[in-house]
Design an enzyme around this catalytic site. Structure first.
Site, PDB file in Angstrom:
ATOM      1  CB  ALA A 120      -0.929  -0.018   1.299  1.00  0.00           C
ATOM      2  CG  ASP A 121       2.689   5.070  -1.752  1.00  0.00           C
ATOM      3  OD1 ASP A 121       3.651   5.236  -0.938  1.00  0.00           O
ATOM      4  OD2 ASP A 121       2.669   5.835  -2.551  1.00  0.00           O
TER       5      ASP A 121
END
Length: 190
Positions: A69-70
């Site tokens: 995730a970012d």
């Protein structure tokens, strides 16, 4: 069936969110270098970074389901990642205070040769703040490892005036989006 995965992140917030929905996980921080290419649309940037993190961990655990995730904040077409230090955090908050901005989080799930990516955007308005309020918040240290320099799940919640969209997305992982992606891998949270 309990969902189990590898989390390609050291983020305590993402760990808390996964625990909240009963997902069993092992933390395997990624060595992937996040890219902050301002030429890319933020939607593309966050999914590329999320996928890069997951694929990096897959090299060490090829048969596992891996979550990357970012998260970034965007204001006036400018991308705000994590601050480089207290002065940068103060600058970011000074620019965001009293304004609407957008938080983008990309999610990547990778398992063997299959992968899926998606992103979610949430609009947030921070309250107007005095320079002294910003300095006091920064001095407490909370914003120093957060995209946009605030933590909606911590003391930073007092900075948020309005939110339009998914709360957990602002924390760093859209849970509704994750549940949908997990279902595509035949993993059900409920």
């Amino acid at each position: 069936m309990t969902v189990r995965l590898l989390l390609a992140s050291a983020s305590p917030r993402r760990r808390e969110l996964l625990s909240q929905i009963g997902v069993a996980f092992e933390v395997k921080p990624s060595a992937f270098e996040e890219r902050m290419d301002p030429a890319l649309p933020p939607e593309q940037l966050v999914v590329q970074n999320a996928l890069g993190k997951a694929l990096n961990v897959q090299k060490r655990a090829p048969a596992e389901l891996i979550l990357g995730a970012d998260t970034v904040v965007v204001f006036n077409r400018r991308i705000y990642g994590k601050p480089t230090g207290p002065a940068d955090a103060g600058r970011m908050l000074g620019e965001l205070q009293g304004q609407w901005h957008t938080v983008y989080t990309g999610i990547a799930l990778v398992e063997e040769r299959r992968w899926r990516v998606a992103e979610r955007a949430t609009r947030v308005k921070l309250r107007a703040m005095t320079p002294a309020q910003i300095a006091a918040y920064v001095a407490g240290g909370e914003p120093l490892d957060k995209a946009g320099s605030y933590a909606i799940q911590g003391l930073g919640a007092a900075l948020v005036e309005q939110i339009d969209g998914c709360y957990s997305n602002v924390v760093g992982l859209s849970l509704p989006l994750l549940v949908d992606l997990l279902a595509e891998f035949d993993r059900r949270v409920f």
